[in-house]
Write an enzyme that holds these catalytic residues in place. Structure first.
Site, PDB file in Angstrom:
ATOM      1  N   HIS A 132       0.804  -1.227   0.000  1.00  0.00           N
ATOM      2  CA  HIS A 132       0.000   0.000   0.000  1.00  0.00           C
ATOM      3  C   HIS A 132       0.839   1.279   0.000  1.00  0.00           C
ATOM      4  CE1 HIS A 132      -3.652  -2.235   0.455  1.00  0.00           C
ATOM      5  NE2 HIS A 132      -3.334  -2.705   1.645  1.00  0.00           N
ATOM      6  N   ALA A 133       2.108   1.192   0.361  1.00  0.00           N
ATOM      7  CA  ALA A 133       2.921   2.416   0.426  1.00  0.00           C
ATOM      8  C   ALA A 133       3.004   3.064  -0.949  1.00  0.00           C
ATOM      9  CB  ALA A 133       4.319   2.094   0.941  1.00  0.00           C
TER      10      ALA A 133
END
Length: 390
Positions: A132-133
């Site tokens: 998700h980063a």
């Protein structure tokens, strides 16, 4: 190519710790590593501790101002103000955040380098898969996007086609974003529908842009999808795309949070179905990517019952010594579990659903079935963009 698999492991990765009330408990990593050892898989693998990702490597995906922000919060957690997604409920600031996040990223980058250079045929980093980063911010328990960094490093080393397949319950949004316009990277994500789960992205209509149009693929599955539907959806989409794309390396993300016991999501998948898809990814790597396979962990918040068993299966498959589903879990590991968590550990490496039964897409589909509707939505949107029949 040596053919020997590598397990990327440095005990310091367990320092990726957002605190006692956070669902991403690092005990899941420690228990997985202990279960791998309890089954004797250490003898079948080369255990490698790669160096942390350096700043030039991190900049392959992440903006310099974001890296600086992570470093600042790492040195002074009390100074976090929510900027860049740091110091939030999802990503609380903690001392050493930059160092341990870079270490996890370094394990995935090291895995990619080993597979590309032929030092290993398969490499696993179950501490990774932090998908998700974003280039400029943390999100969803993820600080640095090790999956994207591994892919970017493969491209830097000369790879022309890298396929990324993500079977975490959550959409692999950060990896998709990193390569949104890049036709060299095919990203495929099977996940719970964005209507019912974070990060509310991963619609079938998200297909990439510019030169990368058609290189992003999303299968948004309805809440409640179980083994037969989940495995069917995987096989209805992934093999055909890989056959067309012809990747030189297959990178896969195996978040264990699709499981019916996971507290943060709403699919109803068993450990046995997760194992079936792991086996399929291994076979697809050999069929379409010359055997080059980088396998990562991801989400998974049933930290005793599910995660260690799922990722131990993954390691065994990569090592060429798959753990039989009916295998009894060594009592020593179960004692470790109780000592660490005061919980009773599972007794076998199965949920009792092996072998998993599912119907092939080639046998036809049911237009009234919600899983088949999800598969059709994806095939109709993206398959023609790749010259394939929907």
């Amino acid at each position: 190519m040596s053919g020997r698999a590598q397990l990327m492991w440095d005990e310091a990765v367990t320092g990726y710790d957002f605190g006692p009330s956070h669902p991403m408990d690092p005990v899941r990593l420690d228990l997985t590593r202990r279960l791998v050892g309890a089954f004797g898989l250490d003898r079948e693998l080369e255990i490698v501790a790669a160096k942390p990702a350096g700043e030039s490597t991190l900049r392959l995906v992440h903006r310099e101002d974001y890296i600086d922000a992570v470093k600042a919060v790492s040195a002074d957690p009390a100074g976090a103000d929510g900027s860049y997604g740091l110091g939030t409920v999802d990503d609380p600031a903690f001392a050493g955040m930059h160092e341990v996040s870079a270490l996890i990223a370094g394990q995935s980058v090291g895995a990619a380098e080993a597979v590309w250079r032929g030092d290993a045929e398969h490499a696993v980093n179950f501490a990774g898969g932090l998908h998700h980063a974003m280039p400029g911010g943390a999100a969803g328990f993820c600080v640095y996007n090790d999956a994207s960094l591994a892919i970017a490093r493969l491209l830097e080393l000369g790879a022309e086609r890298v396929a990324y397949v993500d079977v975490d319950v959550h959409h692999g949004d950060g990896v998709q974003a990193a390569f949104w316009t890049d036709p060299r990277v095919l990203t495929v994500s099977l996940h719970e529908h964005p209507r019912t789960l974070f990060p509310q992205t991963g619609w079938p209509e998200e297909t990439g842009a510019g030169a990368g149009e058609g290189a992003a693929v999303n299968v948004a599955l309805p809440a409640g999808t179980g083994d037969a539907g989940w495995v069917r959806a995987f096989h209805a989409v992934v093999p055909e795309l890989l056959a067309e794309f012809r990747p030189q390396v297959l990178v896969t993300q195996h978040g264990a949070d699709t499981h019916f016991e996971d507290p943060l999501a709403h699919l109803a998948v068993s450990l046995d179905a997760q194992r079936a898809v792991q086996v399929a990814c291994h076979e697809l790597a050999h069929e379409y990517a010359g055997g080059r396979w980088v396998a990562l962990g991801g989400g998974g918040y049933a930290v005793v019952d599910v995660v260690p068993r799922s990722w131990t299966h993954l390691v065994g498959i990569a090592a060429g010594k798959p753990v039989p589903p009916e295998a009894v879990i060594p009592e020593g590991w179960r004692r470790d579990v109780f000592a660490r968590t005061r919980q009773l550990g599972p007794q076998r490496m199965t949920d009792g659903r092996w072998p998993v039964s599912w119907a092939s897409w080639e046998e036809g589909y049911d237009p009234a079935d919600r899983v088949d509707q999800a598969v059709l939505a994806t095939r109709r949107v993206v398959f023609p963009l790749r010259g394939l029949l929907p």
